[in-house]
Design a protein around this motif. Structure first.
Motif, PDB file in Angstrom:
ATOM      1  N   ARG A 294      14.795   3.845  -1.951  1.00  0.00           N
ATOM      2  CA  ARG A 294      14.944   4.455  -3.284  1.00  0.00           C
ATOM      3  C   ARG A 294      14.088   3.714  -4.285  1.00  0.00           C
ATOM      4  NH1 ARG A 294      20.030   4.478  -3.399  1.00  0.00           N
ATOM      5  NH2 ARG A 294      20.336   6.604  -2.641  1.00  0.00           N
ATOM      6  N   GLY A 295      13.324   4.498  -5.056  1.00  0.00           N
ATOM      7  CA  GLY A 295      12.438   3.909  -6.054  1.00  0.00           C
ATOM      8  C   GLY A 295      11.031   3.662  -5.533  1.00  0.00           C
ATOM      9  N   ARG A 296      10.862   3.716  -4.219  1.00  0.00           N
ATOM     10  CA  ARG A 296       9.535   3.510  -3.620  1.00  0.00           C
ATOM     11  C   ARG A 296       9.015   4.769  -2.945  1.00  0.00           C
ATOM     12  NH1 ARG A 296       8.965   0.155   0.551  1.00  0.00           N
ATOM     13  NH2 ARG A 296      11.114   0.374   1.312  1.00  0.00           N
ATOM     14  N   PHE A 297       9.918   5.537  -2.366  1.00  0.00           N
ATOM     15  CA  PHE A 297       9.534   6.755  -1.653  1.00  0.00           C
ATOM     16  C   PHE A 297       9.959   7.983  -2.462  1.00  0.00           C
ATOM     17  CE2 PHE A 297       9.752   5.043   3.016  1.00  0.00           C
ATOM     18  CZ  PHE A 297       8.927   3.983   2.653  1.00  0.00           C
ATOM     19  N   THR A 298       9.171   9.051  -2.322  1.00  0.00           N
ATOM     20  CA  THR A 298       9.493  10.322  -2.976  1.00  0.00           C
ATOM     21  C   THR A 298       9.307  11.461  -1.985  1.00  0.00           C
ATOM     22  OG1 THR A 298       8.750   9.477  -5.124  1.00  0.00           O
ATOM     23  CG2 THR A 298       8.987  11.868  -4.885  1.00  0.00           C
ATOM     24  N   ILE A 299      10.354  12.235  -1.812  1.00  0.00           N
ATOM     25  CA  ILE A 299      10.272  13.424  -0.971  1.00  0.00           C
ATOM     26  C   ILE A 299      10.042  14.638  -1.857  1.00  0.00           C
ATOM     27  CG2 ILE A 299      12.778  13.831  -0.963  1.00  0.00           C
ATOM     28  CD1 ILE A 299      12.491  14.786   1.955  1.00  0.00           C
ATOM     29  N   SER A 300       9.210  15.546  -1.386  1.00  0.00           N
ATOM     30  CA  SER A 300       8.939  16.773  -2.130  1.00  0.00           C
ATOM     31  C   SER A 300       8.638  17.881  -1.134  1.00  0.00           C
ATOM     32  CB  SER A 300       7.770  16.574  -3.103  1.00  0.00           C
ATOM     33  OG  SER A 300       6.578  16.266  -2.392  1.00  0.00           O
ATOM     34  N   ARG A 301       8.573  19.098  -1.651  1.00  0.00           N
ATOM     35  CA  ARG A 301       8.290  20.227  -0.775  1.00  0.00           C
ATOM     36  C   ARG A 301       7.417  21.235  -1.517  1.00  0.00           C
ATOM     37  NH1 ARG A 301      13.862  22.307   0.998  1.00  0.00           N
ATOM     38  NH2 ARG A 301      12.637  23.916   2.075  1.00  0.00           N
ATOM     39  N   ASP A 302       6.603  21.948  -0.744  1.00  0.00           N
ATOM     40  CA  ASP A 302       5.784  23.036  -1.273  1.00  0.00           C
ATOM     41  C   ASP A 302       6.140  24.255  -0.434  1.00  0.00           C
ATOM     42  OD1 ASP A 302       3.838  24.893  -1.919  1.00  0.00           O
ATOM     43  OD2 ASP A 302       2.263  23.403  -2.136  1.00  0.00           O
ATOM     44  N   ASN A 303       6.955  25.118  -0.981  1.00  0.00           N
ATOM     45  CA  ASN A 303       7.415  26.274  -0.208  1.00  0.00           C
ATOM     46  C   ASN A 303       6.283  27.267   0.061  1.00  0.00           C
ATOM     47  OD1 ASN A 303      10.029  25.280  -0.038  1.00  0.00           O
ATOM     48  ND2 ASN A 303      10.722  26.394  -1.859  1.00  0.00           N
ATOM     49  N   ALA A 304       5.274  27.281  -0.791  1.00  0.00           N
ATOM     50  CA  ALA A 304       4.131  28.171  -0.558  1.00  0.00           C
ATOM     51  C   ALA A 304       3.331  27.733   0.669  1.00  0.00           C
ATOM     52  CB  ALA A 304       3.234  28.202  -1.782  1.00  0.00           C
ATOM     53  N   LYS A 305       3.391  26.444   0.970  1.00  0.00           N
ATOM     54  CA  LYS A 305       2.658  25.909   2.120  1.00  0.00           C
ATOM     55  C   LYS A 305       3.576  25.573   3.294  1.00  0.00           C
ATOM     56  CE  LYS A 305      -1.093  23.925  -0.633  1.00  0.00           C
ATOM     57  NZ  LYS A 305      -1.859  22.693  -0.979  1.00  0.00           N
ATOM     58  N   ASN A 306       4.864  25.845   3.142  1.00  0.00           N
ATOM     59  CA  ASN A 306       5.831  25.519   4.200  1.00  0.00           C
ATOM     60  C   ASN A 306       5.704  24.058   4.641  1.00  0.00           C
ATOM     61  OD1 ASN A 306       6.641  28.163   4.079  1.00  0.00           O
ATOM     62  ND2 ASN A 306       6.060  28.689   6.164  1.00  0.00           N
ATOM     63  N   THR A 307       5.613  23.186   3.662  1.00  0.00           N
ATOM     64  CA  THR A 307       5.365  21.775   3.957  1.00  0.00           C
ATOM     65  C   THR A 307       6.284  20.883   3.139  1.00  0.00           C
ATOM     66  OG1 THR A 307       3.056  22.247   4.488  1.00  0.00           O
ATOM     67  CG2 THR A 307       3.610  19.965   4.012  1.00  0.00           C
TER      68      THR A 307
ATOM     69  N   GLY B 212       0.798  -1.212   0.000  1.00  0.00           N
ATOM     70  CA  GLY B 212       0.000   0.000   0.000  1.00  0.00           C
ATOM     71  C   GLY B 212       0.833   1.266   0.000  1.00  0.00           C
ATOM     72  N   SER B 213       0.128   2.398   0.097  1.00  0.00           N
ATOM     73  CA  SER B 213       0.774   3.706   0.037  1.00  0.00           C
ATOM     74  C   SER B 213       0.282   4.608   1.159  1.00  0.00           C
ATOM     75  CB  SER B 213       0.474   4.384  -1.306  1.00  0.00           C
ATOM     76  OG  SER B 213       0.976   3.649  -2.392  1.00  0.00           O
ATOM     77  N   LEU B 214       1.145   5.525   1.541  1.00  0.00           N
ATOM     78  CA  LEU B 214       0.799   6.584   2.471  1.00  0.00           C
ATOM     79  C   LEU B 214       1.564   7.836   2.072  1.00  0.00           C
ATOM     80  CD1 LEU B 214       0.984   5.006   6.072  1.00  0.00           C
ATOM     81  CD2 LEU B 214      -1.074   5.852   4.936  1.00  0.00           C
ATOM     82  N   ARG B 215       1.018   8.982   2.416  1.00  0.00           N
ATOM     83  CA  ARG B 215       1.735  10.237   2.224  1.00  0.00           C
ATOM     84  C   ARG B 215       1.846  10.952   3.562  1.00  0.00           C
ATOM     85  NH1 ARG B 215       0.716  15.696  -1.375  1.00  0.00           N
ATOM     86  NH2 ARG B 215      -0.860  16.104   0.229  1.00  0.00           N
ATOM     87  N   LEU B 216       3.061  11.188   3.967  1.00  0.00           N
ATOM     88  CA  LEU B 216       3.313  11.945   5.188  1.00  0.00           C
ATOM     89  C   LEU B 216       3.498  13.415   4.851  1.00  0.00           C
ATOM     90  CD1 LEU B 216       5.900   9.610   6.974  1.00  0.00           C
ATOM     91  CD2 LEU B 216       3.395   9.487   6.977  1.00  0.00           C
ATOM     92  N   SER B 217       3.071  14.262   5.775  1.00  0.00           N
ATOM     93  CA  SER B 217       3.251  15.704   5.627  1.00  0.00           C
ATOM     94  C   SER B 217       3.933  16.252   6.867  1.00  0.00           C
ATOM     95  CB  SER B 217       1.900  16.403   5.461  1.00  0.00           C
ATOM     96  OG  SER B 217       1.200  15.940   4.335  1.00  0.00           O
ATOM     97  N   CYS B 218       4.699  17.285   6.670  1.00  0.00           N
ATOM     98  CA  CYS B 218       5.341  17.973   7.795  1.00  0.00           C
ATOM     99  C   CYS B 218       5.196  19.472   7.552  1.00  0.00           C
ATOM    100  CB  CYS B 218       6.802  17.578   7.909  1.00  0.00           C
ATOM    101  SG  CYS B 218       7.704  18.465   9.204  1.00  0.00           S
ATOM    102  N   ALA B 219       4.351  20.097   8.346  1.00  0.00           N
ATOM    103  CA  ALA B 219       4.111  21.532   8.230  1.00  0.00           C
ATOM    104  C   ALA B 219       5.079  22.277   9.142  1.00  0.00           C
ATOM    105  CB  ALA B 219       2.676  21.847   8.618  1.00  0.00           C
ATOM    106  N   ALA B 220       5.772  23.240   8.584  1.00  0.00           N
ATOM    107  CA  ALA B 220       6.816  23.960   9.314  1.00  0.00           C
ATOM    108  C   ALA B 220       6.425  25.407   9.553  1.00  0.00           C
ATOM    109  CB  ALA B 220       8.121  23.903   8.533  1.00  0.00           C
ATOM    110  N   SER B 221       6.935  25.956  10.638  1.00  0.00           N
ATOM    111  CA  SER B 221       6.718  27.369  10.930  1.00  0.00           C
ATOM    112  C   SER B 221       7.855  27.876  11.805  1.00  0.00           C
ATOM    113  CB  SER B 221       5.373  27.578  11.640  1.00  0.00           C
ATOM    114  OG  SER B 221       5.342  26.894  12.872  1.00  0.00           O
ATOM    115  N   GLY B 222       8.031  29.181  11.785  1.00  0.00           N
ATOM    116  CA  GLY B 222       9.019  29.796  12.657  1.00  0.00           C
ATOM    117  C   GLY B 222      10.387  30.014  12.045  1.00  0.00           C
ATOM    118  N   PHE B 223      10.544  29.669  10.777  1.00  0.00           N
ATOM    119  CA  PHE B 223      11.817  29.915  10.093  1.00  0.00           C
ATOM    120  C   PHE B 223      11.529  30.044   8.593  1.00  0.00           C
ATOM    121  CE2 PHE B 223      12.549  25.631   8.291  1.00  0.00           C
ATOM    122  CZ  PHE B 223      11.639  24.887   9.018  1.00  0.00           C
TER     123      PHE B 223
END
Length: 115
Positions: free
Chosen positions: A63-76, A15-26
């Protein structure tokens, strides 16, 4: 500085999951961000990282199964996890290293891969 991780849960093998990490303060867009994980009885390990210029790095085991990405507009920062295996079971943490010479960690989100 705050890092709020979310998205963990119970998923079947394959299966699949997507983790998110919302950042603030920097200034998120300037920050190098990473996802780590710690399985029971094991040391915390780097899973994936992404730099300011979107250069990525992955552990061989994901590698090949996970993908990291970022959305700077959402600080995530995100971790898309596909083809999950039981050995991916762990608490996953996001990290913002060397922000004002300090490493910051999110609170962790549990991923359990089991049938």
């Amino acid at each position: 500085v705050q890092l709020q991780a979310s998205g963990g849960g119970l998923v079947q093998p394959g299966g699949s999951l997507r983790l998110s990490c919302a950042a603030s303060g920097f200034i998120f867009s300037d920050a190098y961000m990473g996802w780590y994980r710690q399985a029971p009885g094991k040391q915390r390990e780097l899973v994936a990282s992404i730099g300011r210029a979107l250069r990525t790095n992955y552990a061989d085991s994901v590698r090949g199964r996970f993908t990291i990405s970022r959305d700077n507009a959402k600080n995530t920062v995100y971790l898309q996890m596909n083809s999950l295996k039981p050995e991916d079971t762990a608490v996953y943490y996001c990290k913002a290293p060397n922000v004002g010479r300090t490493d910051y960690w999110g609170q962790g989100t549990l991923v359990t891969v089991s049938s």
